[in-house]
Design a protein around this motif. Structure first.
Motif, PDB file in Angstrom:
ATOM      1  N   TRP A 253      39.131  30.475  50.357  1.00  0.00           N
ATOM      2  CA  TRP A 253      39.210  29.826  49.334  1.00  0.00           C
ATOM      3  C   TRP A 253      37.995  29.030  49.064  1.00  0.00           C
ATOM      4  N   ARG A 254      37.306  28.464  50.177  1.00  0.00           N
ATOM      5  CA  ARG A 254      36.100  27.563  50.135  1.00  0.00           C
ATOM      6  C   ARG A 254      35.072  28.541  49.630  1.00  0.00           C
ATOM      7  N   TRP A 255      34.990  29.770  50.057  1.00  0.00           N
ATOM      8  CA  TRP A 255      33.929  30.915  49.809  1.00  0.00           C
ATOM      9  C   TRP A 255      33.911  31.235  48.355  1.00  0.00           C
ATOM     10  N   THR A 256      35.176  31.174  47.692  1.00  0.00           N
ATOM     11  CA  THR A 256      35.198  31.768  46.604  1.00  0.00           C
ATOM     12  C   THR A 256      34.676  30.569  45.534  1.00  0.00           C
ATOM     13  N   GLN A 257      34.807  29.504  46.100  1.00  0.00           N
ATOM     14  CA  GLN A 257      34.247  28.504  45.274  1.00  0.00           C
ATOM     15  C   GLN A 257      32.856  28.180  45.026  1.00  0.00           C
TER      16      GLN A 257
ATOM     17  N   LEU B 187      37.175  41.278  39.173  1.00  0.00           N
ATOM     18  CA  LEU B 187      38.154  41.217  38.468  1.00  0.00           C
ATOM     19  C   LEU B 187      37.843  42.220  37.276  1.00  0.00           C
ATOM     20  N   GLU B 188      36.570  42.261  36.775  1.00  0.00           N
ATOM     21  CA  GLU B 188      36.350  43.241  35.597  1.00  0.00           C
ATOM     22  C   GLU B 188      36.598  44.661  36.364  1.00  0.00           C
ATOM     23  N   ALA B 189      35.840  44.889  37.603  1.00  0.00           N
ATOM     24  CA  ALA B 189      36.117  46.467  38.056  1.00  0.00           C
ATOM     25  C   ALA B 189      37.638  46.697  38.340  1.00  0.00           C
ATOM     26  N   GLY B 190      38.404  45.776  38.723  1.00  0.00           N
ATOM     27  CA  GLY B 190      39.613  46.053  38.747  1.00  0.00           C
ATOM     28  C   GLY B 190      40.513  46.451  37.404  1.00  0.00           C
ATOM     29  N   LEU B 191      39.974  45.781  36.610  1.00  0.00           N
ATOM     30  CA  LEU B 191      40.603  46.250  35.184  1.00  0.00           C
ATOM     31  C   LEU B 191      40.052  47.620  34.615  1.00  0.00           C
ATOM     32  N   LEU B 192      38.996  47.612  34.957  1.00  0.00           N
ATOM     33  CA  LEU B 192      38.545  49.137  34.709  1.00  0.00           C
ATOM     34  C   LEU B 192      39.208  50.179  35.339  1.00  0.00           C
ATOM     35  N   GLU B 193      39.496  50.036  36.886  1.00  0.00           N
ATOM     36  CA  GLU B 193      40.216  51.002  37.221  1.00  0.00           C
ATOM     37  C   GLU B 193      41.597  50.917  36.893  1.00  0.00           C
ATOM     38  N   ALA B 194      42.241  50.240  36.281  1.00  0.00           N
ATOM     39  CA  ALA B 194      43.532  50.464  35.663  1.00  0.00           C
ATOM     40  C   ALA B 194      43.622  51.146  34.677  1.00  0.00           C
ATOM     41  N   VAL B 195      42.488  51.354  33.959  1.00  0.00           N
ATOM     42  CA  VAL B 195      42.273  52.281  32.874  1.00  0.00           C
ATOM     43  C   VAL B 195      41.906  53.590  33.473  1.00  0.00           C
ATOM     44  N   GLU B 196      40.944  53.945  34.260  1.00  0.00           N
ATOM     45  CA  GLU B 196      40.459  54.959  34.746  1.00  0.00           C
ATOM     46  C   GLU B 196      41.142  55.436  36.243  1.00  0.00           C
ATOM     47  N   ARG B 197      42.461  55.476  36.267  1.00  0.00           N
ATOM     48  CA  ARG B 197      43.246  55.367  37.437  1.00  0.00           C
ATOM     49  C   ARG B 197      42.936  56.748  38.233  1.00  0.00           C
TER      50      ARG B 197
ATOM     51  N   PHE C  70      40.992  34.077  39.130  1.00  0.00           N
ATOM     52  CA  PHE C  70      40.964  34.176  37.762  1.00  0.00           C
ATOM     53  C   PHE C  70      40.883  33.124  36.990  1.00  0.00           C
ATOM     54  N   ASP C  71      41.649  32.191  37.446  1.00  0.00           N
ATOM     55  CA  ASP C  71      42.041  30.712  36.876  1.00  0.00           C
ATOM     56  C   ASP C  71      40.582  29.967  36.981  1.00  0.00           C
ATOM     57  N   LEU C  72      40.080  29.944  37.989  1.00  0.00           N
ATOM     58  CA  LEU C  72      38.860  29.252  38.627  1.00  0.00           C
ATOM     59  C   LEU C  72      37.816  30.005  37.626  1.00  0.00           C
ATOM     60  N   VAL C  73      37.416  31.394  37.581  1.00  0.00           N
ATOM     61  CA  VAL C  73      36.447  31.934  37.067  1.00  0.00           C
ATOM     62  C   VAL C  73      36.645  31.703  35.644  1.00  0.00           C
ATOM     63  N   LEU C  74      37.584  31.730  35.068  1.00  0.00           N
ATOM     64  CA  LEU C  74      37.904  31.573  33.616  1.00  0.00           C
ATOM     65  C   LEU C  74      37.693  30.275  33.155  1.00  0.00           C
ATOM     66  N   ASN C  75      38.499  29.242  33.790  1.00  0.00           N
ATOM     67  CA  ASN C  75      38.448  27.816  33.308  1.00  0.00           C
ATOM     68  C   ASN C  75      37.397  27.081  34.041  1.00  0.00           C
ATOM     69  N   GLN C  76      36.770  27.317  34.999  1.00  0.00           N
ATOM     70  CA  GLN C  76      35.800  26.642  35.890  1.00  0.00           C
ATOM     71  C   GLN C  76      36.260  25.229  36.178  1.00  0.00           C
ATOM     72  N   ASN C  77      37.605  25.127  36.451  1.00  0.00           N
ATOM     73  CA  ASN C  77      38.073  23.748  36.571  1.00  0.00           C
ATOM     74  C   ASN C  77      38.447  23.726  37.997  1.00  0.00           C
TER      75      ASN C  77
ATOM     76  N   ASP D 172      38.986  21.337  40.216  1.00  0.00           N
ATOM     77  CA  ASP D 172      40.103  20.493  40.773  1.00  0.00           C
ATOM     78  C   ASP D 172      41.492  21.205  40.548  1.00  0.00           C
ATOM     79  N   ALA D 173      41.613  21.606  39.250  1.00  0.00           N
ATOM     80  CA  ALA D 173      43.167  22.145  38.813  1.00  0.00           C
ATOM     81  C   ALA D 173      43.178  23.396  39.916  1.00  0.00           C
ATOM     82  N   SER D 174      42.090  24.055  39.872  1.00  0.00           N
ATOM     83  CA  SER D 174      42.404  25.384  40.837  1.00  0.00           C
ATOM     84  C   SER D 174      42.637  24.927  42.393  1.00  0.00           C
ATOM     85  N   ASN D 175      42.049  23.919  42.865  1.00  0.00           N
ATOM     86  CA  ASN D 175      42.144  23.676  44.208  1.00  0.00           C
ATOM     87  C   ASN D 175      43.589  23.232  44.350  1.00  0.00           C
ATOM     88  N   ALA D 176      44.183  22.383  43.322  1.00  0.00           N
ATOM     89  CA  ALA D 176      45.560  21.664  43.277  1.00  0.00           C
ATOM     90  C   ALA D 176      46.660  22.813  43.480  1.00  0.00           C
TER      91      ALA D 176
END
Length: 138
Positions: free
Chosen positions: A30-34, A46-56, A103-110, A112-116
């Motif tokens: 988790w620390r690495w992610t931040q 995340l984007e790559a995973g969503l593309l794979e959902a379409v191009e299964r 995803f929350d961290l990337v999208l909202n860049q919050n 403190d909230a993501s850590n909680a």
């Protein structure tokens, strides 16, 4: 090798260790992610995973990777004493939760909230894992 430093295969070869080791590794990941340089990597993953959902039929790298993390988590939990079926469910729940909080961290860049949310999820996961280990020990 992945950006976290080891591949799921390499991580699966590491000794299972203790329950504390298991949870320390989750916190380390988790620390690495931040790290600022890794937020961009998370967005691309995340984007790559969503593309794979379409191009299964044509793409499966992220799905395969996701599966390897679940398998690695399952193996770690089994090594700690959790029954295999329960370990598979818990590993998938953890991987899904981890990706959701990322995803929350990337999208909202919050941070403190993501850590909680991460800390709360890990506390729930630890309580559940401890319960499952105790059930097998009975």
């Amino acid at each position: 090798m992945n950006a976290r430093g080891v591949s799921p295969h390499e991580a699966a070869m590491l000794p299972a260790g203790t329950l504390d080791d298991y949870f320390a590794s989750l916190s380390q990941s988790w620390r690495w992610t931040q790290l600022p340089e890794n937020l961009h990597r998370q967005r691309l993953e995340l984007e790559a995973g969503l593309l794979e959902a379409v191009e299964r039929d044509e793409l499966s790298i992220t799905r395969d990777y996701f599966g390897r993390w679940i398998a690695m988590g399952t193996a770690a939990l089994v090594a700690l004493g959790v029954e295999r079926g329960a370990a598979e469910v818990e590993a998938r729940l953890l991987v899904n939760t981890f990706h959701g909080v990322q995803f929350d961290l990337v999208l909202n860049q919050n941070t403190d909230a993501s850590n909680a949310v991460f800390e709360t999820a890990i506390a729930h996961h630890r309580a559940r894992v401890e319960q499952l280990i105790a059930e097998v020990a009975r």
